[in-house]
Design a protein around this motif. Structure first.
Motif, PDB file in Angstrom:
ATOM      1  N   CYS A   8       0.528   8.554   2.863  1.00 33.52           N
ATOM      2  CA  CYS A   8      -0.782   8.300   3.478  1.00 33.52           C
ATOM      3  C   CYS A   8      -0.850   8.914   4.879  1.00 33.52           C
ATOM      4  CB  CYS A   8      -1.035   6.791   3.557  1.00 33.52           C
ATOM      5  SG  CYS A   8      -2.602   6.434   4.372  1.00 33.52           S
ATOM      6  N   ASN A  68      -5.823  -0.688   8.431  1.00 33.43           N
ATOM      7  CA  ASN A  68      -6.907  -0.540   7.453  1.00 33.43           C
ATOM      8  C   ASN A  68      -6.827  -1.596   6.346  1.00 33.43           C
ATOM      9  OD1 ASN A  68      -8.417   1.535   8.570  1.00 33.43           O
ATOM     10  ND2 ASN A  68      -7.084   3.111   7.723  1.00 33.43           N
ATOM     11  N   SER A  69      -5.657  -2.168   6.155  1.00 32.37           N
ATOM     12  CA  SER A  69      -5.505  -3.345   5.282  1.00 32.37           C
ATOM     13  C   SER A  69      -5.731  -3.078   3.801  1.00 32.37           C
ATOM     14  CB  SER A  69      -6.433  -4.477   5.742  1.00 32.37           C
ATOM     15  OG  SER A  69      -6.147  -4.829   7.063  1.00 32.37           O
ATOM     16  N   CYS A  70      -5.329  -1.906   3.322  1.00 37.21           N
ATOM     17  CA  CYS A  70      -5.523  -1.579   1.899  1.00 37.21           C
ATOM     18  C   CYS A  70      -4.772  -2.531   0.971  1.00 37.21           C
ATOM     19  CB  CYS A  70      -5.075  -0.153   1.624  1.00 37.21           C
ATOM     20  SG  CYS A  70      -5.977   1.066   2.598  1.00 37.21           S
ATOM     21  N   GLY A 124       1.520   3.608   2.334  1.00 35.49           N
ATOM     22  CA  GLY A 124       2.410   3.798   3.480  1.00 35.49           C
ATOM     23  C   GLY A 124       2.675   5.261   3.808  1.00 35.49           C
ATOM     24  N   CYS A 137       0.844  -1.198   0.000  1.00 29.93           N
ATOM     25  CA  CYS A 137       0.000   0.000   0.000  1.00 29.93           C
ATOM     26  C   CYS A 137       0.881   1.252   0.000  1.00 29.93           C
ATOM     27  CB  CYS A 137      -0.905   0.000   1.230  1.00 29.93           C
ATOM     28  SG  CYS A 137      -0.063   0.557   2.726  1.00 29.93           S
TER      29      CYS A 137
HETATM   30 FE1  SF4 Z   1      -2.731   4.159   4.281  1.00 30.98          FE
HETATM   31 FE2  SF4 Z   1      -4.279   2.092   3.640  1.00 30.98          FE
HETATM   32 FE3  SF4 Z   1      -1.689   1.747   3.811  1.00 30.98          FE
HETATM   33 FE4  SF4 Z   1      -3.152   2.218   6.026  1.00 30.98          FE
HETATM   34  S1  SF4 Z   1      -3.229   0.399   4.758  1.00 30.98           S
HETATM   35  S2  SF4 Z   1      -1.144   3.072   5.466  1.00 30.98           S
HETATM   36  S3  SF4 Z   1      -4.722   3.590   5.156  1.00 30.98           S
HETATM   37  S4  SF4 Z   1      -2.724   3.077   2.346  1.00 30.98           S
END
Ligand code: SF4
Ligand code: SRM
Length: 511
Positions: free
Chosen positions: A396, A433-435, A392, A390
């Protein structure tokens, strides 16, 4: 009492900013009302990033991951215009996000999108995310249904052909839809709020349609696999079912607490039978019960490498895009390669990779010799091949740890140290959040804070056991708060103990 986001939506709908974007471009980002800047602009796919104030991120919609060379060039030009700030990422929903964009350039950017049939509208906040489908729809010899048209029709309905649809812009929460027509569940149906999986209604396998799954989602508080709605629909009813189900969610979904407002919470409250009845009522006609079995029969493919298409003499070539990251020159090159060797079409995958399609048998060898394929290989090693990451904390705002650079560095280090007999899918999420879908991975990470030698350091919770394709199921947390600096040893051991990794000879490592 309404939560902050519900109050904000009530005060002014995010789509209203369409009419204000030209003014924002004139007054500059610092003069924009804070709620508009931080929240409502996301309804147009435009994200304020506190790590790069004044340089916005834009999230597209690329239904079914279908991208033409003209569209890719437009996206490349947007990134190019951002100079050293310009960067694009392929996302875990077969989509593209671009960064470094100035608010003064947004109106012209929207015009450019429109000129090639692209849109970024309603790609965030309480809207329906990019509609995913098999990345090889229409070119896969074994597919059961070509989902491309359905994904486009669903997007057109929900976004009013990319212009914004007030009917679906104030859902209780985000909503994910996947439509699978292939045999390998290449979209991870089980993790979507609404998923269509291929199924024949009758034993003679003549009447094709989809079984419907509902309620899958990941969040920092809860991970839930989708459950059967006990509905089978014919392809021509897919759009109507999406519409009906979304109206039921829009009008009845729980809105008080944003941690408890995804579709599954409504299903919990009502029970699946009542939810089904309400969807049926909204459809205005009886829904058939689910077919006895679905047609997800295969291991999941990652589509990397050279593969025959169903069209004789043609191939698709899957390039691995490390952590999905691309820059403007790469994007122009993808467009050129797609035109020179194929018919100009590209596909994106949920593993953040890219396919060039319609490459004739005669042209495959020349394509494989192109310099760009050094950076984006068709034969990556077995660790790089399964890497997903993701955004990171580089960009983010809610990230706990850095992911893309760290995951690349660790993967290179581990690849230099071990030979892997098969692909190991490692997914990195910078927070719970597990994106990056760590629960579908062989080894998944979610960022957290850990302790090492009495100090607070970057760490991860480690998930294992996620399986994909046929009988997919979600992995679970097996280790908590592992300091990132220990990951080389910890993951190395897991690779040896659980995935048959063999340490390379010292000489090989040095070479
Ligand atoms: Fe951002 Fe999603 Fe990664 Fe969490 S999982 S750091 S919300 S992109
Ligand atoms: Fe995500 C929030 C990035 C796929 C679950 N996600 C965010 C935000 C918008 C956080 C923020 O406020 O900025 C991240 C943007 C950071 C940035 O600058 O890029 C973000 N999510 C991503 C992407 C880009 C990750 C990636 O690198 O690929 C993916 C974009 C997909 C797209 O094209 O639309 C992305 N996010 C996902 C997925 C995977 C999926 O959809 O299959 C999930 C888990 C599935 C799900 O949603 O059920 C996911 N993202 C979340 C959540 C938790 C949702 C919840 O119900 O609590 C959040 C937080 C939220 O919504 O409050 C979130």
């Amino acid at each position: 009492m309404a939560n902050k986001i519900e109050a904000l939506k009530e005060a002014k709908d995010g789509l209203a900013l369409k009419a204000e974007i030209a003014r924002f471009a004139e007054i500059g980002w610092e003069a924009i009302d804070d709620d508009d800047l931080q929240h409502r602009l996301k309804w147009l796919g435009v994200f304020f990033r506190k790590s790069t104030p004044g340089r916005f991120m834009v999230r597209m919609r690329i239904p079914n991951g279908l991208l033409s060379s003209d569209q890719m060039r437009v996206l490349a030009s947007v990134v190019e215009k951002c100079g050293e700030h310009g960067v694009a990422d392929i996302t875990t929903r077969q989509n593209i996000q671009m960064r470094g964009i100035l608010i003064e350039d947004v109106p012209e950017m929207f015009d450019k999108f429109r000129s090639v049939g692209l849109t970024s509208v309603q790609s965030a906040m309480d809207n329906i995310r990019n509609i995913t489908g098999s990345p090889v729809a229409g070119i896969d010899a074994n597919e059961l249904y070509d989902t491309r048209e359905l994904a486009i029709q669903v997007q057109n309905l929900l976004t009013n052909n990319g212009e914004g649809n007030p009917a679906f812009t104030n859902l209780p929460r985000k909503f994910n839809i996947a439509i699978a027509g292939c045999r390998d569940n290449s979209t991870h149906a089980e993790i979507n709020d609404l998923a269509f999986v291929p199924a024949f209604k009758d034993e003679s396998q003549e009447t094709f349609g989809f079984n419907v799954l509902v309620g899958g989602f990941f969040s920092s508080k809860r991970i839930a696999a989708a459950i059967p709605l006990d509905v089978w629909v014919a392809p021509e009813d897919v759009v109507a079912l999406c519409e009906a189900l979304l109206i039921v969610f829009r009008d009845n979904g729980l809105r008080e607490n944003r941690q408890k407002s995804r579709l599954m919470y409504l299903i919990d409250e009502w029970g699946i039978e009542k939810f089904r009845t309400e969807v049926e009522k909204q459809m205005g006609k009886p829904l058939a019960s689910a077919a006895a079995k679905d047609e997800i029969e295969w291991e999941k493919r990652d589509h990397i490498g050279v593969h025959k298409q169903k069209q004789a003499g043609l191939n698709y070539v899957g390039l691995q895009i490390p952590v999905g990251r691309m820059y403007a020159p790469d994007m122009y090159e993808f467009a050129r390669l797609a035109e020179t060797y194929g018919n100009g079409d590209m596909r994106l995958t949920v593993e953040q990779n890219l396919l060039i399609t319609h490459v004739s048998d005669e042209k495959v060898t020349a394509l494989l010799q192109e310099p760009l394929l050094q950076k984006f290989p068709v034969e990556p090693n077995n660790l790089m091949r399964g890497l997903v990451s993701c955004t990171g904390n580089q960009f983010c705002p809610v990230a706990i740890v850095e992911t893309k650079n760290r995951s690349l560095a660790l993967t290179k280090q581990l690849s230099a140290a071990y030979d892997l007999p098969k692909v190991v899918r490692i997914h990195w999420s910078g927070c719970p959040n597990s994106c990056a879908q760590p629960q579908v991975a062989d080894i998944g990470f979610t960022g957290c804070k850990a302790r090492k030698d009495g100090k607070v350091v970057d760490g991860v919770d480690i998930y294992m056991g996620g399986t994909v394709g046929k009988d997919a199921h979600l992995g679970t947390c097996v280790m908590e708060k592992v300091p990132c600096e220990d990951l080389y040893e910890v993951v190395g051991k897991l690779l040896v103990d659980r995935f048959g990794a063999v340490p390379k000879q010292h000489g090989e490592m040095i070479a």
